[in-house]
Design a protein around this motif. Structure first.
Motif, PDB file in Angstrom:
ATOM      1  N   GLU A  39       0.670  -1.226  -0.177  1.00 54.91           N
ATOM      2  CA  GLU A  39      -0.089   0.133  -0.039  1.00 54.91           C
ATOM      3  C   GLU A  39       0.950   1.424  -0.090  1.00 54.91           C
ATOM      4  OE1 GLU A  39      -3.773  -1.794   2.373  1.00 54.91           O
ATOM      5  OE2 GLU A  39      -2.637  -0.087   3.234  1.00 54.91           O
ATOM      6  N   THR A  92       2.604  15.115  -3.281  1.00 58.27           N
ATOM      7  CA  THR A  92       1.367  15.680  -3.006  1.00 58.27           C
ATOM      8  C   THR A  92       1.543  17.020  -2.237  1.00 58.27           C
ATOM      9  OG1 THR A  92      -0.693  14.843  -1.967  1.00 58.27           O
ATOM     10  CG2 THR A  92       1.594  14.403  -0.563  1.00 58.27           C
ATOM     11  N   THR A  94      -1.618  20.363  -0.418  1.00 58.76           N
ATOM     12  CA  THR A  94      -3.075  20.654   0.255  1.00 58.76           C
ATOM     13  C   THR A  94      -3.329  22.118  -0.467  1.00 58.76           C
ATOM     14  OG1 THR A  94      -2.301  21.731   2.036  1.00 58.76           O
ATOM     15  CG2 THR A  94      -2.543  19.195   2.300  1.00 58.76           C
ATOM     16  N   THR A  98      -2.620  22.724   7.040  1.00 61.93           N
ATOM     17  CA  THR A  98      -3.014  21.616   7.656  1.00 61.93           C
ATOM     18  C   THR A  98      -2.869  21.983   9.146  1.00 61.93           C
ATOM     19  OG1 THR A  98      -1.887  20.163   5.791  1.00 61.93           O
ATOM     20  CG2 THR A  98      -2.205  19.074   8.398  1.00 61.93           C
ATOM     21  N   ASN A 103      -2.331  15.127  11.266  1.00 61.43           N
ATOM     22  CA  ASN A 103      -2.887  14.931   9.687  1.00 61.43           C
ATOM     23  C   ASN A 103      -1.886  14.798   8.636  1.00 61.43           C
ATOM     24  OD1 ASN A 103      -5.595  14.870  10.740  1.00 61.43           O
ATOM     25  ND2 ASN A 103      -6.089  17.003  10.498  1.00 61.43           N
ATOM     26  N   LEU A 106      -1.377  11.523   6.781  1.00 64.12           N
ATOM     27  CA  LEU A 106      -2.659  10.827   6.072  1.00 64.12           C
ATOM     28  C   LEU A 106      -2.973  11.123   4.846  1.00 64.12           C
ATOM     29  CD1 LEU A 106      -5.271  11.462   9.339  1.00 64.12           C
ATOM     30  CD2 LEU A 106      -3.674   9.682   9.029  1.00 64.12           C
ATOM     31  N   GLU A 107      -3.151  10.164   4.171  1.00 64.49           N
ATOM     32  CA  GLU A 107      -3.503  10.404   2.551  1.00 64.49           C
ATOM     33  C   GLU A 107      -4.588  11.515   2.498  1.00 64.49           C
ATOM     34  OE1 GLU A 107      -2.540   6.225   0.749  1.00 64.49           O
ATOM     35  OE2 GLU A 107      -3.832   7.460  -0.612  1.00 64.49           O
ATOM     36  N   ARG A 108      -5.742  11.228   3.196  1.00 63.42           N
ATOM     37  CA  ARG A 108      -6.941  12.127   3.034  1.00 63.42           C
ATOM     38  C   ARG A 108      -6.591  13.714   3.254  1.00 63.42           C
ATOM     39  NH1 ARG A 108      -8.415   9.185   7.992  1.00 63.42           N
ATOM     40  NH2 ARG A 108      -8.449  10.998   9.633  1.00 63.42           N
ATOM     41  N   THR A 109      -5.514  13.990   4.002  1.00 62.56           N
ATOM     42  CA  THR A 109      -5.476  15.292   4.014  1.00 62.56           C
ATOM     43  C   THR A 109      -4.904  16.084   2.757  1.00 62.56           C
ATOM     44  OG1 THR A 109      -4.480  14.753   6.155  1.00 62.56           O
ATOM     45  CG2 THR A 109      -3.623  17.058   5.236  1.00 62.56           C
ATOM     46  N   TYR A 110      -4.595  15.186   1.844  1.00 57.90           N
ATOM     47  CA  TYR A 110      -3.909  15.926   0.589  1.00 57.90           C
ATOM     48  C   TYR A 110      -4.934  16.135  -0.495  1.00 57.90           C
ATOM     49  CZ  TYR A 110       0.321  15.447   3.141  1.00 57.90           C
ATOM     50  OH  TYR A 110       1.251  15.521   4.253  1.00 57.90           O
ATOM     51  N   ASP A 111      -4.956  17.350  -1.160  1.00 57.42           N
ATOM     52  CA  ASP A 111      -5.807  17.572  -2.285  1.00 57.42           C
ATOM     53  C   ASP A 111      -5.235  17.087  -3.590  1.00 57.42           C
ATOM     54  OD1 ASP A 111      -6.244  19.969  -0.472  1.00 57.42           O
ATOM     55  OD2 ASP A 111      -7.859  18.902  -0.622  1.00 57.42           O
ATOM     56  N   TRP A 113      -2.207  15.411  -6.101  1.00 57.22           N
ATOM     57  CA  TRP A 113      -1.245  14.307  -6.581  1.00 57.22           C
ATOM     58  C   TRP A 113      -0.405  14.370  -7.826  1.00 57.22           C
ATOM     59  CZ3 TRP A 113      -0.211  10.849  -2.632  1.00 57.22           C
ATOM     60  CH2 TRP A 113      -1.004  10.858  -1.312  1.00 57.22           C
TER      61      TRP A 113
END
Length: 123
Positions: A39, A92, A94, A98, A103, A106-111, A113
């Protein structure tokens, strides 16, 4: 939005520097990686001012993240490379700051890629 470069083939113990240029305004910038069959995992991140940096335990002391806001670019200097560092490295970023240190990991923090750049460490 994000264009990564600098990957390649390097021998164990060698060094590489990854770069990632953003075409627009970003705040936190960072790197994740994904090894074959595994992963995607957090590698490193840096806040907008560069005053705070974050590293995975596996790279701490070997990798250094930095940024040049005038160029909208983040760098990852990778030293003492090991075979287990072999992976596709993703830049990556944002679109907002942040707020909580946890955070950053965490992958979900980033907008945003990037497309990924392959790093292969050979023994």
């Amino acid at each position: 939005q994000l264009q990564a470069s600098g990957g390649g083939l390097v021998q164990v113990g060698g060094s590489l520097r990854l770069s990632c240029a953003a075409s627009g305004r970003t705040f936190t910038m960072g790197w994740f990686r994904q090894a074959p069959g595994k992963e995607r995992e957090f590698v490193s991140a840096i806040n907008w001012s560069g005053s705070n940096t974050y590293y995975a335990d596996s790279v701490k002391g070997r990798f250094t993240i930095s940024r040049d806001n005038a160029k909208n670019t983040v760098y990852l200097q990778m030293n003492s490379l090991k075979p287990e560092d072999t992976a596709v490295y993703y830049c990556t970023a944002t679109k907002v700051p942040t707020s909580y240190s946890g955070n950053y990991y965490l992958e979900r923090t980033y907008d945003y890629w990037g497309q990924g750049t392959l790093v292969t460490v050979s023994s």
